[in-house]
Scaffold this motif. Structure first.
Motif, short mmCIF file in Angstrom:
data_model
loop_
_atom_site.label_atom_id
_atom_site.label_comp_id
_atom_site.label_asym_id
_atom_site.label_seq_id
_atom_site.Cartn_x
_atom_site.Cartn_y
_atom_site.Cartn_z
N GLU A 38 -9.47 35.51 87.38
CA GLU A 38 -10.25 35.62 88.62
C GLU A 38 -10.52 34.23 89.19
N ALA A 39 -10.68 33.24 88.32
CA ALA A 39 -10.91 31.88 88.79
C ALA A 39 -9.69 31.37 89.57
N GLU A 40 -8.50 31.73 89.12
CA GLU A 40 -7.30 31.32 89.85
C GLU A 40 -7.24 31.97 91.23
N ASP A 41 -7.71 33.22 91.33
CA ASP A 41 -7.77 33.87 92.64
C ASP A 41 -8.73 33.12 93.56
N VAL A 42 -9.87 32.71 93.01
CA VAL A 42 -10.85 31.95 93.80
C VAL A 42 -10.24 30.63 94.25
N ALA A 43 -9.55 29.93 93.35
CA ALA A 43 -8.94 28.64 93.69
C ALA A 43 -7.93 28.81 94.83
N GLN A 44 -7.14 29.85 94.76
CA GLN A 44 -6.16 30.09 95.82
C GLN A 44 -6.84 30.35 97.15
N GLU A 45 -7.94 31.11 97.12
CA GLU A 45 -8.67 31.40 98.35
C GLU A 45 -9.30 30.13 98.93
N VAL A 46 -9.82 29.28 98.05
CA VAL A 46 -10.38 28.01 98.50
C VAL A 46 -9.31 27.15 99.17
N PHE A 47 -8.17 27.05 98.53
CA PHE A 47 -7.10 26.21 99.07
C PHE A 47 -6.59 26.74 100.40
N LEU A 48 -6.46 28.07 100.52
CA LEU A 48 -6.01 28.65 101.78
C LEU A 48 -7.00 28.35 102.90
N THR A 49 -8.28 28.39 102.56
CA THR A 49 -9.31 28.09 103.57
C THR A 49 -9.24 26.63 104.00
#
Length: 313
Positions: A38-49
């Motif tokens: 789930e942390a990797e999903d959060v990281a990807q969302e942060v980077f996309l933002t």
């Protein structure tokens, strides 16, 4: 000076920042969520933002960890962790990387040397040659699945393990995967294929293992598992002697005017012509005669319902 985002992609000046900050951002989110996936999903969302923001590259590093912690807390509070877990059916590669970069990354992780030309050819083999420079964040599930096939094959392994490789693919994509598996077989590559698409298994596999509740229910070559062949007939005016003649040829089942006779795996060349001639001689009107082989799906259902025979154990 701020670099504007590329059309549909990540700002060029942030790519190096994202790569270096990725482990730290994931670690921050994991401490909040307690789960690395789930942390990797959060990281990807942060980077996309951030990829679409106007934050200067020099200031992005510090803000990424702050944003990861904040977003992870929001996941906890809103219950999005559960929704994400239920809605995520496919592994996702880092969305800011191109298909070619994903392949190059996995070549490095494998500790092997694969020339760039061979990497491009591998993408072409799975139908992604014209998408090599596109970022995988915009890929469909089927395209992600094709990229996963390329990752599995790029280092030219002697053994390939594939779990539902045709999942999310359209009929053309499934045919492409089937052709690819047959090509691997011709090259002497061993392929372990896990699939619920029994027709695909029957088309490409030499040996089959059927599992039932975690146990091996049957295993063997296709010839061993499928055993005999069938003769399907559509008949009229079938008398008792004619039905007895059908039963003498093999186990007989009947549904209306449709008759099915189970034949040996390698029936004699005269078995079917002699049977048809005898039926005509007994006054039967023969509308159709169709030699067929029992399908793997039929055999699988038979094994799971009744249990394997001694030969198949």
């Amino acid at each position: 000076m701020t670099t504007r985002p590329r059309p549909g992609g990540v700002r060029g000046d942030l790519e190096a920042v994202f790569r270096s900050a990725y482990p730290r951002v994931v670690a921050v989110a994991a401490r909040v969520l307690g789960a690395r996936d789930e942390a990797e999903d959060v990281a990807q969302e942060v980077f996309l933002t951030f990829a679409r923001s106007s934050v200067p590259a020099g200031e992005a590093t510090g803000w990424l960890s702050v944003a990861a912690a904040h977003l992870a807390l929001n996941h906890l509070r809103s219950g999005r962790r559960r929704a994400a877990r239920e809605g995520s059916a496919l592994f996702r590669y880092q969305p800011w990387l191109t298909a070619a970069e994903v392949l190059a990354l996995h070549v490095r992780l494998a500790g092997t040397a694969v020339p760039a030309r061979d990497q491009r050819e591998c993408l072409g083999t799975v139908g992604l040659a014209d998408r090599a420079g596109d970022r995988v964040g915009g890929f469909s599930k089927g395209m992600q699945q094709r990229l996963g096939m390329a990752v599995a094959l790029v280092a030219r392994p002697e053994l390939v393990v594939l779990d539902e490789p045709t999942s999310a693919l359209d009929p053309i994509g499934r045919a492409d995967v089937r052709d690819l598996l047959l090509a691997l077989k011709d090259r002497g590559v061993a392929v372990l294929l896990n699939s619920h698409l029994i027709g695909e298994v029957e088309r490409v596999c030499d040996r089959v293992v059927i599992l039932d509740k975690g146990r091996v229910a049957a295993s063997g070559t296709l010839d061993e598992l499928l055993g005999g062949r069938e003769l399907r007939l559509r008949l009229d005016a079938v008398s008792a002697p004619a039905e007895a003649r059908l039963a003498a040829a093999g186990r007989l089942t009947r549904s209306g005017d449709a008759f099915t006779v189970e034949l040996p795996a390698e029936p004699d060349a005269t078995t079917v012509p002699d049977l048809v001639a005898d039926l005509v001689g007994l006054g039967v009107r023969v509308h159709a005669v169709e030699p067929a082989r029992i399908s793997l799906e039929e055999r699988l259902l038979d094994i799971l319902r009744t249990g394997p025979s001694e030969e198949q154990r």
